[in-house]
Write a protein that holds these residues in place. Structure first.
Motif, PDB file in Angstrom:
ATOM      1  N   THR A  91       0.803  -1.110   0.099  1.00 52.96           N
ATOM      2  CA  THR A  91       0.085  -0.011  -0.140  1.00 52.96           C
ATOM      3  C   THR A  91       0.781   1.179  -0.207  1.00 52.96           C
ATOM      4  OG1 THR A  91      -1.694  -1.118   1.362  1.00 52.96           O
ATOM      5  CG2 THR A  91      -1.991   1.332   1.212  1.00 52.96           C
ATOM      6  N   VAL A  92       0.728   2.245  -0.820  1.00 56.18           N
ATOM      7  CA  VAL A  92       1.354   3.290  -1.103  1.00 56.18           C
ATOM      8  C   VAL A  92       0.411   4.585  -1.354  1.00 56.18           C
ATOM      9  CG1 VAL A  92       1.915   2.914  -3.406  1.00 56.18           C
ATOM     10  CG2 VAL A  92       3.445   4.363  -2.112  1.00 56.18           C
ATOM     11  N   ASN A  93       0.784   5.579  -1.003  1.00 54.64           N
ATOM     12  CA  ASN A  93       0.030   6.823  -1.194  1.00 54.64           C
ATOM     13  C   ASN A  93       1.092   7.718  -2.181  1.00 54.64           C
ATOM     14  OD1 ASN A  93      -2.005   6.151   0.673  1.00 54.64           O
ATOM     15  ND2 ASN A  93      -1.359   7.219   2.217  1.00 54.64           N
ATOM     16  N   LEU A  94       0.490   8.401  -2.961  1.00 58.39           N
ATOM     17  CA  LEU A  94       0.929   8.934  -4.047  1.00 58.39           C
ATOM     18  C   LEU A  94       0.528  10.471  -4.054  1.00 58.39           C
ATOM     19  CD1 LEU A  94       0.719   5.958  -6.741  1.00 58.39           C
ATOM     20  CD2 LEU A  94       2.716   6.778  -5.742  1.00 58.39           C
ATOM     21  N   PHE A 125       6.926  17.630  -9.085  1.00 51.82           N
ATOM     22  CA  PHE A 125       7.598  16.428  -8.415  1.00 51.82           C
ATOM     23  C   PHE A 125       6.447  15.392  -8.038  1.00 51.82           C
ATOM     24  CE2 PHE A 125      11.817  18.108  -7.472  1.00 51.82           C
ATOM     25  CZ  PHE A 125      11.655  19.573  -7.534  1.00 51.82           C
ATOM     26  N   CYS A 126       6.920  14.200  -8.419  1.00 53.04           N
ATOM     27  CA  CYS A 126       5.932  13.020  -8.005  1.00 53.04           C
ATOM     28  C   CYS A 126       6.764  12.455  -6.751  1.00 53.04           C
ATOM     29  CB  CYS A 126       5.869  12.103  -8.988  1.00 53.04           C
ATOM     30  SG  CYS A 126       5.084  10.522  -8.729  1.00 53.04           S
ATOM     31  N   ALA A 127       5.764  12.009  -5.766  1.00 54.55           N
ATOM     32  CA  ALA A 127       6.266  11.487  -4.385  1.00 54.55           C
ATOM     33  C   ALA A 127       5.458  10.443  -3.877  1.00 54.55           C
ATOM     34  CB  ALA A 127       6.145  12.507  -3.263  1.00 54.55           C
ATOM     35  N   ALA A 128       5.927   9.309  -3.446  1.00 58.71           N
ATOM     36  CA  ALA A 128       5.467   8.097  -2.913  1.00 58.71           C
ATOM     37  C   ALA A 128       5.446   8.073  -1.463  1.00 58.71           C
ATOM     38  CB  ALA A 128       5.601   6.936  -3.502  1.00 58.71           C
ATOM     39  N   ASN A 129       4.701   7.932  -0.828  1.00 65.06           N
ATOM     40  CA  ASN A 129       4.609   7.605   1.061  1.00 65.06           C
ATOM     41  C   ASN A 129       4.173   6.337   1.225  1.00 65.06           C
ATOM     42  OD1 ASN A 129       4.461   7.910   3.389  1.00 65.06           O
ATOM     43  ND2 ASN A 129       3.805   9.745   3.691  1.00 65.06           N
TER      44      ASN A 129
END
Lengths: 111, 115
Positions: free
Chosen positions: A30-33, A90-94
């Motif tokens: 599971t990742v938030n984007l 910027f793309c980021a993943a959390n």
């Protein structure tokens, strides 16, 4: 290693052109984007985010992004860009409260 | 609401000197982050605080970098001694609480040049 890749480092478009900026992440589970934008002389601000549910998310200023789980992608789109969209994106993943940013895409819109 | 405040906005020092940056997060935000953004790259997390405790400092070069958030509000990041490769923008961000759902709000950053 976990990473976020942005395919284009520098994009130049004319006004009214359509935009798609690519983003891929290497996380499993599971990742938030997120997509963040930094306008010239301003600080980073959130454009849009995906947590769950509808994979097509809409953000501010007419931007949208589509989460495609099978492709580990979260591409940013806008049907018709304006000169004021000139910025760095910027793309980021959390995942598990660890956020990783891509290297950014510098977008230049010609008037 | 007021945003994340950082100072100074710009700093130029010579290598081997020391430097400190200050950050005041958004009022009520428990989580504070320091990032390093080298030219041409995305922000890289250096350290994360939850209130006044360190949650993650795995990417902080502890031989020269230190950070504190003594009262759980504002924070300082120090580099001692600085190296040429420390030239970057140092960003502070805050969020209401920990967790992947929480949006981070960024300050304007401090641009450090090490000569």
């Amino acid at each position: 290693a976990q990473s976020v890749s942005q395919h284009n480092h520098h994009v130049i478009l004319s006004e009214a052109a359509s935009l798609e900026l690519g983003c891929n992440y290497s996380y499993g589970g599971t990742v938030n984007l997120f997509w963040y934008v930094q306008y010239p002389g301003q600080h980073l601000q959130l454009l849009l985010k995906y947590f769950s549910g509808d994979p097509l998310v809409k953000g501010i200023k007419g931007f949208e992004a589509e989460f495609i789980k099978s492709k580990f992608s979260f591409n940013l789109r806008k049907p018709s860009v304006q000169w004021s969209d000139t910025a760095e994106y910027f793309c980021a993943a959390n995942r598990d409260d660890k956020i990783i940013f891509g290297k950014g895409t510098r977008l230049h819109i010609l008037p | 609401e007021a945003g994340v405040a950082q100072s100074p906005r710009y700093k130029i020092i010579e290598k081997r000197q020391s430097v400190a940056f200050w950050c005041n997060p958004i009022s009520g935000h428990a989580t504070l982050y320091w990032y390093q953004q080298i030219l041409g790259q995305g922000p890289k997390l250096l350290i994360q605080f939850q209130n006044n405790g360190v949650v993650d400092d795995s990417q902080l070069p502890k031989d020269r970098f230190s950070a504190e958030r003594l009262k759980g509000v504002d924070s300082t990041l120090k580099i001692q001694p600085a190296k040429l490769e420390d030239s970057a923008v140092y960003l502070c961000a805050s969020s209401y609480e920990r967790g992947r759902h929480n949006e981070q709000f960024f300050g304007p950053g401090t641009r450090l040049t090490v000569l």
